[in-house]
Design an enzyme around this catalytic site. Structure first.
Site, PDB file in Angstrom:
ATOM      1  N   ARG A  51      48.470  44.813  50.790  1.00 54.88           N
ATOM      2  CA  ARG A  51      49.639  44.851  49.777  1.00 54.88           C
ATOM      3  C   ARG A  51      49.144  43.228  49.668  1.00 54.88           C
ATOM      4  O   ARG A  51      49.541  42.939  47.584  1.00 54.88           O
ATOM      5  CB  ARG A  51      51.383  43.946  50.795  1.00 54.88           C
ATOM      6  CG  ARG A  51      51.760  45.211  50.417  1.00 54.88           C
ATOM      7  CD  ARG A  51      52.837  45.433  52.028  1.00 54.88           C
ATOM      8  NE  ARG A  51      51.549  44.948  52.908  1.00 54.88           N
ATOM      9  CZ  ARG A  51      51.556  46.665  53.554  1.00 54.88           C
ATOM     10  NH1 ARG A  51      52.090  47.304  53.319  1.00 54.88           N
ATOM     11  NH2 ARG A  51      50.769  46.203  54.686  1.00 54.88           N
ATOM     12  N   THR A  52      48.896  41.767  49.846  1.00 58.77           N
ATOM     13  CA  THR A  52      48.718  40.830  49.677  1.00 58.77           C
ATOM     14  C   THR A  52      47.336  41.287  48.283  1.00 58.77           C
ATOM     15  O   THR A  52      48.014  40.618  47.783  1.00 58.77           O
ATOM     16  CB  THR A  52      48.440  39.580  50.509  1.00 58.77           C
ATOM     17  OG1 THR A  52      49.652  39.924  51.613  1.00 58.77           O
ATOM     18  CG2 THR A  52      48.090  38.172  50.636  1.00 58.77           C
ATOM     19  N   LYS A  80      24.802  35.529  56.121  1.00 58.59           N
ATOM     20  CA  LYS A  80      23.384  35.594  56.884  1.00 58.59           C
ATOM     21  C   LYS A  80      23.295  33.807  57.385  1.00 58.59           C
ATOM     22  O   LYS A  80      22.633  33.135  57.285  1.00 58.59           O
ATOM     23  CB  LYS A  80      23.177  35.039  55.212  1.00 58.59           C
ATOM     24  CG  LYS A  80      22.169  36.168  55.080  1.00 58.59           C
ATOM     25  CD  LYS A  80      21.583  36.154  53.211  1.00 58.59           C
ATOM     26  CE  LYS A  80      22.247  37.554  52.451  1.00 58.59           C
ATOM     27  NZ  LYS A  80      21.676  37.087  51.275  1.00 58.59           N
ATOM     28  N   ARG A 101      42.169  34.178  52.163  1.00 55.64           N
ATOM     29  CA  ARG A 101      42.909  35.366  52.793  1.00 55.64           C
ATOM     30  C   ARG A 101      41.802  34.897  54.355  1.00 55.64           C
ATOM     31  O   ARG A 101      40.451  35.576  54.471  1.00 55.64           O
ATOM     32  CB  ARG A 101      43.266  36.401  53.188  1.00 55.64           C
ATOM     33  CG  ARG A 101      43.312  37.112  55.083  1.00 55.64           C
ATOM     34  CD  ARG A 101      44.396  38.748  54.885  1.00 55.64           C
ATOM     35  NE  ARG A 101      46.506  37.752  54.310  1.00 55.64           N
ATOM     36  CZ  ARG A 101      47.036  38.946  54.420  1.00 55.64           C
ATOM     37  NH1 ARG A 101      46.315  40.400  54.788  1.00 55.64           N
ATOM     38  NH2 ARG A 101      47.938  38.444  54.232  1.00 55.64           N
ATOM     39  N   HIS A 129      51.217  31.697  55.772  1.00 54.66           N
ATOM     40  CA  HIS A 129      51.299  32.800  54.270  1.00 54.66           C
ATOM     41  C   HIS A 129      52.159  32.488  53.759  1.00 54.66           C
ATOM     42  O   HIS A 129      53.525  33.405  53.634  1.00 54.66           O
ATOM     43  CB  HIS A 129      51.129  34.608  55.885  1.00 54.66           C
ATOM     44  CG  HIS A 129      51.007  35.349  54.504  1.00 54.66           C
ATOM     45  ND1 HIS A 129      50.811  34.929  53.231  1.00 54.66           N
ATOM     46  CD2 HIS A 129      51.241  36.356  54.963  1.00 54.66           C
ATOM     47  CE1 HIS A 129      50.327  36.814  52.656  1.00 54.66           C
ATOM     48  NE2 HIS A 129      50.780  37.148  54.312  1.00 54.66           N
TER      49      HIS A 129
HETATM   50  N1   CP Z   1      52.075  41.435  54.205  1.00 61.35           N
HETATM   51  C1   CP Z   1      50.707  41.470  54.289  1.00 61.35           C
HETATM   52  O1   CP Z   1      50.022  40.092  54.059  1.00 61.35           O
HETATM   53  O2   CP Z   1      50.796  42.843  54.080  1.00 61.35           O
HETATM   54  P1   CP Z   1      48.742  42.607  54.430  1.00 61.35           P
HETATM   55  O3   CP Z   1      48.124  42.166  54.950  1.00 61.35           O
HETATM   56  O4   CP Z   1      48.905  44.060  54.240  1.00 61.35           O
HETATM   57  O5   CP Z   1      48.643  41.911  53.122  1.00 61.35           O
END
Ligand code: CP
Length: 301
Positions: A51-52, A80, A101, A129
């Site tokens: 999703r993100t 590396k 991320r 998040h």
């Molecule tokens: N909600 C969320 O962060 O989903 P993903 O891990 O799929 O990005």
């Protein structure tokens, strides 16, 4: 907000949060606004995501910008031995904004300190998040008509769940009442409970799925196997809370069930067709809110 990194939800004031929610509504009403055709946005995913990453990619495309990046750090010079500092220095030479991320708590703050362009934290370990939080707030406001004075149940993995940590902090602007539902092993960490106590925000802790009739929002979370160093502990708690239609009978008509997703089995599929289920729409809202965040940081709106 212009040129400012978004690492923690605490980087935004209440007014800034409400500003992002407002412009996100404009993007929902008018989904294609190619305002950023001269921009390149880097998308660095050192940890899996559906999703993100895809909603950021969609948001970037709908804004007319271009995206560069990777979805698997095994295909980069990280293998590396290149440091995160050097990676960020390089990528900030190639792009106008970095979405990242990373599995390590604090990595997004560190990256923001190294980068010449703003960083958006798309999740750093069990820490924060913030873009998920903004889309959660958008979803709560949209379904409840307000963010003020709501009763929010946070259910499941409250220890490692970065989404509940960020949501708790953001909702603290709006006088909520919280119910924390978790087994002892996954209790809301002390620092967050102290934060609420200092702000005079009421919270209740319980290990059973009870009092649901009081909730405006039931926010379910997955028990995250990847955060446990002891797999026996994971096995003990993984099926602690599974919500089913029958459990929703006495809940408010206006109550909505949210989940950052992915789910494993904590929401029975029989709930998916219940009008109180909002999690798939919540994920869709992520596109509009990420458009709003990018536009605010790049100074377009
Ligand atoms: N909600 C969320 O962060 O989903 P993903 O891990 O799929 O990005």
């Amino acid at each position: 907000m212009k040129n400012k990194s978004l690492v923690s939800i605490n980087d935004y004031s209440k007014e800034e949060i409400l500003h992002v929610l407002n412009i996100s509504k404009d993007f929902e009403n008018n989904k294609n606004q190619p305002l950023l055709s001269d921009k390149i946005i880097a998308s660095l995913f050192f940890e899996p995501s559906t999703r993100t990453r895809l909603s950021f990619d969609t948001a970037i495309n709908r804004l007319g910008a271009r995206v560069v990046g990777f979805t698997d750090s095994a295909s980069t010079s990280t293998v590396k031995g290149e440091s995160l500092k050097d990676t960020i220095k390089m990528v900030s030479n190639y792009s106008d904004l970095i979405v990242m991320r990373h599995p390590l708590e604090g990595s997004a703050r560190y990256a923001a300190e190294q980068s010449d362009v703003p960083i958006i934290n798309a999740g750093d370990g069990a820490n924060q998040h913030p873009t998920q939080t903004l889309l959660d707030l958008y979803s709560i406001q949209k379904t409840q008509g307000t963010l003020e004075n709501l009763t929010i149940f946070l259910i499941g993995d409250l220890k490692y769940g970065r989404t509940v940590h960020s949501l708790l902090m953001a909702m603290s602007h709006f006088n909520p009442t919280f119910f924390f539902v978790a087994p002892e092993e996954m209790r809301m960490p002390k620092e967050y409970r102290l934060f609420l106590e200092q702000k005079g925000i009421e919270y209740f802790e319980q290990t059973k799925m009870e009092n649901l009739e009081k909730g405006d929002i039931l926010y379910m979370t997955r028990v995250q196997k990847e955060r446990f160093s002891d797999l026996l502990e994971f096995e003990r708690v993984k099926n602690s809370y599974i919500i089913k239609n029958a459990m929703l009978e006495n809940t408010k008509e206006t109550m909505r069930i949210l989940h950052p997703l992915p789910r494993v089995n904590e929401i029975d599929v029989d709930v998916d067709t219940n009008p109180k289920a909002y999690y798939f729409k919540q994920a869709e809202n992520g596109v509009y809110v990420r458009m709003g965040i990018i536009a605010a940081i790049l100074g377009i709106k």
